[in-house]
Motif scaffolding. Structure first.
Motif, mmCIF file in Angstrom:
data_model
loop_
_atom_site.group_PDB
_atom_site.id
_atom_site.type_symbol
_atom_site.label_atom_id
_atom_site.label_comp_id
_atom_site.label_asym_id
_atom_site.label_seq_id
_atom_site.Cartn_x
_atom_site.Cartn_y
_atom_site.Cartn_z
ATOM 1 N N GLN A 1 0.876 -1.160 0.000
ATOM 2 C CA GLN A 1 0.000 0.000 0.000
ATOM 3 C C GLN A 1 0.908 1.202 0.000
ATOM 4 O OE1 GLN A 1 0.310 1.185 3.359
ATOM 5 N NE2 GLN A 1 0.318 -0.627 4.577
ATOM 6 N N ALA B 1 2.197 4.705 0.319
ATOM 7 C CA ALA B 1 1.820 5.906 1.045
ATOM 8 C C ALA B 1 2.394 7.101 0.321
ATOM 9 C CB ALA B 1 2.335 5.842 2.462
ATOM 10 N N THR C 1 5.197 8.677 0.140
ATOM 11 C CA THR C 1 6.631 8.936 0.149
ATOM 12 C C THR C 1 7.102 9.449 -1.194
ATOM 13 O OG1 THR C 1 6.901 6.679 -0.504
ATOM 14 C CG2 THR C 1 7.270 7.182 1.811
ATOM 15 N N LYS D 1 11.384 15.943 5.334
ATOM 16 C CA LYS D 1 11.197 14.526 5.634
ATOM 17 C C LYS D 1 11.962 13.685 4.608
ATOM 18 C CE LYS D 1 7.808 10.954 5.847
ATOM 19 N NZ LYS D 1 6.663 10.483 6.550
ATOM 20 N N VAL E 1 -2.768 0.129 9.897
ATOM 21 C CA VAL E 1 -2.482 1.396 9.223
ATOM 22 C C VAL E 1 -3.149 2.542 9.963
ATOM 23 C CG1 VAL E 1 -2.753 2.654 7.094
ATOM 24 C CG2 VAL E 1 -2.261 0.249 7.010
ATOM 25 N N ASP F 1 3.591 -2.569 7.670
ATOM 26 C CA ASP F 1 2.642 -1.453 7.572
ATOM 27 C C ASP F 1 2.781 -0.423 8.694
ATOM 28 O OD1 ASP F 1 1.792 -3.601 9.005
ATOM 29 O OD2 ASP F 1 -0.189 -3.747 8.091
ATOM 30 N N TYR G 1 5.954 1.551 7.949
ATOM 31 C CA TYR G 1 5.823 2.261 6.668
ATOM 32 C C TYR G 1 4.960 3.499 6.834
ATOM 33 C CZ TYR G 1 5.533 2.697 1.608
ATOM 34 O OH TYR G 1 5.645 3.142 0.331
ATOM 35 N N THR G 2 3.874 3.361 7.591
ATOM 36 C CA THR G 2 2.967 4.490 7.773
ATOM 37 C C THR G 2 3.514 5.489 8.786
ATOM 38 O OG1 THR G 2 1.237 2.872 7.483
ATOM 39 C CG2 THR G 2 0.555 5.074 8.123
ATOM 40 N N THR H 1 6.761 6.034 10.086
ATOM 41 C CA THR H 1 7.998 6.779 9.801
ATOM 42 C C THR H 1 8.488 6.606 8.364
ATOM 43 O OG1 THR H 1 9.428 4.944 10.380
ATOM 44 C CG2 THR H 1 8.802 6.402 12.159
ATOM 45 N N GLY H 2 8.048 5.577 7.679
ATOM 46 C CA GLY H 2 8.530 5.320 6.327
ATOM 47 C C GLY H 2 10.018 4.992 6.300
#
Lengths: 445, 436
Positions: A28, A30, A32, A215, B255, B369, B372-373, B375-376
């Motif tokens: 999924q 996001a 970025t 970021k 998420v 997930d 990823y959500t 802090t990526g």
């Protein structure tokens, strides 16, 4: 029995391991991803499918979500001029990274379902290399398109391997927005900005002095390119060789670290993307912000802005060699597997030509790439930006991010290394050195 | 009776027949995809590069690209030659001849020549080139000679452009690159990716982050889980309500809870960040998501909050299977509460705890997930786990061979962990008495 048992238990182990591993990564996407050239949310109405006649040719035009009516108006104008062609608009996700992945899936399957589509300014090299785009040189030569009348950076972004693959639709560039009521004169250099931001912080209800995007994501690359290029730094040279390790880049990165580490930016500026930074600016929390042109329209919006009519615009501050803005924006290209390439070219030519760009500028507030459009009175009336010479100059001088088919990888290296430097995990020199080694490795493969 | 035993299988054979469907299922849904990923990971496959989008085992030529770029090269060279003078004009003319010769020698194989015409016509009409026309295989010798010729031409052009003898050097040089890119090379790379990742600082960083995250968060979850389970196992008023509410964090999709925590940690308005600052745990609200240690801590806290209920629920179920009579007997014998816990509860819970640990360890190791959500992977990749690295390589960069290698590495780690647990568990659970 024993063997069988062993087998079952081994099998069970593997099965467990696999089935657990299998459900691990839900892809999924996001946010970025790439430059949000347009912060568009509402849905544009689809064009009503008119009665198809026998000889009518139907094109499908794919683009990101359009908050305005401009695409619809554009298509209507085109259909009026070309009654034999019907254009259907296909909407792609607002998140440009998601669109990218969808396009790649579609084109790598050689699908012909769309004919003309919009590309983010950093995609053409990758898509050209992948063989998804129809080269336009022959067509442009045929129709006598004057490339000189377009903003050079935007045109160059569509050039890869000596061929032209896309036409520029509209342009975005990093700009400095400031509060007229708090700042008397826009800062000329980064040091000037730092001084003013320090002095203005706290005045007029502000909490910070400067807002930017830091970021670990694509926007960081844009900010980095701006700092580095304003001191004469480069990422790749004209031959496409890695040129990132040089004193100018280091100087630019050092200035960037200085700004990010200072006490006049939010302490968590390294979690800021466009929405975080523009929200704080609209709340009246800072006198300065670096952002894309959409910030101006947003600041004028009574519904969400507390600073209506207080915002002015300037080129980004200069380093040793001058001011540099990162180039953003969107291009138009033709799917190589399209069944109607000639009609697709007609549409692309119209859309990126004088008439099409005028419609987009007036109805959608998008900055034209076709330079003569800025002299048009209607365009100038559409947005005070377009009549502003600083804006046109700033946009025309925009620096493009490296043009290479492996851009996603290069971008990631920059994101990680700059982010590490901003977090204080390494010095500017180390960051630049790491970038050089990693990029060289990537180029070699 | 005698006849029927002849026809039927022995008990042992019968056992294999019964197991066969299970083996087949394991083969199809577990082993085959892993083998396939492994096979792909031995090749350089990139979805966005047409010469590498599938497995090639020999040299070849991407005819479409060749046909569409060669005329461009000739045009550029000719244009340069027209505008040049003296010796450089001769040089450029010589180049042109060289290019044409290369093309003729290629065309000597009748296959290439006939296809060239067809593809050229298709391209002129803007029609797509069918795949069966697109690729021609070349002998090693041919490939060698084309590559050499192109390298020579490039060297000459580069030299001339350095001497400023060309009017548009980037054009011709770019096109040369295009032609070079039409040569398809076998893309078997063997264990190159594994070798690369084993020496890749980023991979080890991700591995370290993953291991750190797994060990710390699972340990905290285990302790908290046991405490909560003991608590909700005791009789008190409104016990069922508490049991139900405890599960809420676990029921929220990951998420969404990650987004929620992102706001709680926010440096300007985050309530958790504010509380931590007030409590003096951190110097400044922004530190939670912007420093290495802060980000890792935040991620672990969010994970503990989310999955402790799961742990508690599993252990609670285990607690309920312990017969009350054991405790009664113990208290008759005069054992204290603590003694009862360590002598009765923990040993009886051993297999439950191991199962819970197995689930949570594997889950935590594959964490995707949440991080990823939240802090990526930022800041500076300090929260990037191995799954996130694999995802970025595979889908954001479309490098399938490389991504597959990472996926196989993840698989190996997960398999190792489960084998480890099953070894311990096996003695307790999976054995059917043969070890007794």
């Amino acid at each position: 029995m024993k063997v069988a048992k062993r087998l079952t238990s081994a099998g069970l182990t593997l099965l467990m391991a696999f089935s657990l591993a299998a459900c691990s990564s839900t892809p999924q996407q996001a946010s970025t991803d790439t430059t949000p050239s347009q912060p568009s949310t509402p849905t544009a109405p689809k064009t009503e499918p008119s009665q198809p006649t026998a000889e009518k040719i139907k094109l499908v035009y794919a683009r990101g979500k359009d908050a305005t009516d401009s695409t619809k108006k554009l298509v209507e104008a085109f259909q009026k001029a070309h009654p034999n062609i019907e254009v259907e608009i296909r909407e792609m996700p607002a998140d440009s990274g998601q669109s990218h992945d969808q396009y790649v899936t579609m084109f790598s399957a050689q699908s012909s379902e769309i004919d003309v589509f919009d590309l983010d300014v950093i995609w053409p090299a990758e898509f050209a290399q992948a063989g998804y785009l129809l080269p336009l040189d022959r067509l442009m030569e045929q129709d006598g398109i004057e490339t000189g009348k377009y903003i050079k950076g935007a045109m160059d972004a569509g050039n890869f391997g000596g061929q032209q693959w896309t036409m520029p639709k509209f342009i975005d560039a990093g700009l400095l927005f400031y509060r007229k009521d708090l700042v008397s004169e826009a800062p000329k250099t980064w040091d000037d900005l730092i001084a003013q931001a320090k002095a203005t912080k706290g005045k007029g209800g502000t909490k910070f002095g400067y807002l930017m995007q830091a970021k670990q994501y694509e926007g960081l690359v844009c900010n980095f390119v701006e700092f580095s290029a304003s001191y004469g730094g480069k990422i790749l040279d004209e031959q496409g060789k890695v040129a990132v390790n040089n004193p100018a880049t280091i100087k630019g990165l050092k200035k960037m670290i200085e700004v990010v580490k200072s006490d006049f930016v939010p302490s968590n500026v390294t979690t800021f993307m466009e929405p975080e930074s523009h929200t704080a600016f609209l709340e009246g929390q800072a006198p300065f912000i670096r952002n894309w042109p959409y910030q101006f329209a947003l600041a004028q919006d009574q519904a969400q802005s507390k600073i209506v009519d207080q915002v002015a615009i300037a080129p980004l501050p200069a380093g040793d060699v001058g001011s540099a803005a990162a180039l953003g924006g969107w291009m138009g290209g033709i799917n190589k597997f399209s069944k109607h390439p000639k009609e697709a070219w007609e549409f692309l030519k119209f859309m990126t030509g004088p008439e099409g760009q005028k419609i987009s500028a007036i109805e959608g507030g998008l900055a034209p790439t076709y330079l003569p459009a800025y002299e048009d009175a209607d365009v100038q009336k559409a947005s005070p930006l377009f009549a502003n010479k600083d804006f046109v100059d700033g946009v025309s001088a925009a620096v493009s991010r490296p043009t290479t088919p492996i851009y996603p990888k290069i971008s990631e290296v920059i994101q990680i290394e700059v982010s590490k430097a901003l977090a204080g995990q390494q010095t500017a020199e180390q960051a630049v050195q790491n970038m050089e080694t990693q990029m060289n490795d990537l180029m070699r493969n | 009776m005698n006849r029927s035993t002849k026809m039927s299988l022995s008990e042992k054979q019968m056992g294999y027949v019964l197991i066969f469907p299970a083996l087949l299922i394991i083969l199809v849904i577990a082993i085959w995809p892993v083998m396939r990923s492994f096979w792909i990971s031995l090749h350089d496959i990139r979805l966005n590069d047409p010469t590498k989008s599938e497995i090639h085992s020999s040299y070849g030529l991407d005819m479409e690209r060749y046909v569409s770029t060669l005329p461009n090269l000739l045009r550029y060279v000719k244009r340069e030659a027209d505008s040049a003078e003296g010796s450089s004009k001769e040089k450029l003319n010589a180049l042109q001849v060289q290019i044409e010769q290369m093309n003729t020698s290629l065309n000597q194989t009748g296959e290439v020549a006939s296809r060239y015409q067809m593809i050229d016509q298709l391209l002129l009409d803007f029609k797509p080139v069918p795949t069966e026309l697109k690729y021609v295989s070349l002998s090693n010798l041919q490939t060698e000679s084309i590559k050499n010729t192109l390298a020579e031409i490039r060297a000459v052009l580069l030299q001339m452009s350095e001497q400023k003898l060309l009017s548009k050097p980037e054009g011709a040089l770019g096109v040369i690159q295009g032609i070079e890119a039409s040569i398809i090379e076998p893309n078997f790379v063997g264990f190159a990716y594994y070798k690369k990742f084993l020496t890749d600082a980023r991979m080890w960083g991700a591995m370290y982050n993953t291991a750190f995250f797994t060990v710390i968060s699972v340990a905290i979850e285990l302790v908290l889980g046991i405490l909560i389970a003991l608590l909700i196992n005791r009789p008190f008023r409104g016990r069922s309500l508490v049991r139900a509410t405890v599960l809420i964090p676990w029921a929220i999709p990951t998420v969404i809870s990650a987004m929620m925590w992102k706001f709680l940690y926010d440096g300007q308005n985050g309530i958790v960040a504010y509380l931590f600052e007030q409590a003096g745990l951190i110097a400044d609200m922004g530190m939670l998501l912007t420093t290495k240690a802060g980000a890792m801590f935040s991620v672990i806290l969010a994970d503990v909050w989310k999955t402790t209920p799961f742990m508690a629920l599993l252990i609670f179920a285990g607690l309920q299977t312990i017969p009350q009579s054991l405790y009664e007997a113990a208290s008759v014998d005069g054992a204290t509460r603590t003694q009862q816990f360590f002598r009765i509860t923990l040993p009886m819970l051993k297999s439950t705890i191991l199962v819970a640990l197995l689930f949570r360890t594997l889950d935590a190791f594959r964490v995707f997930d949440l991080i990823y959500t939240l802090t990526g992977g930022a800041p500076g990749n300090s929260t990037e786990t191995i799954s996130i690295y694999a995802y970025k390589t595979m889908f954001a960069q479309m490098s399938f061979g490389e991504g597959s290698a990472l996926a196989v590495i993840v698989f190996l780690c997960v398999a190792l962990i489960s084998i480890g647990y099953v070894k311990i568990l096996g003695a307790d659970l999976l054995s059917d008495g043969s070890s007794k």
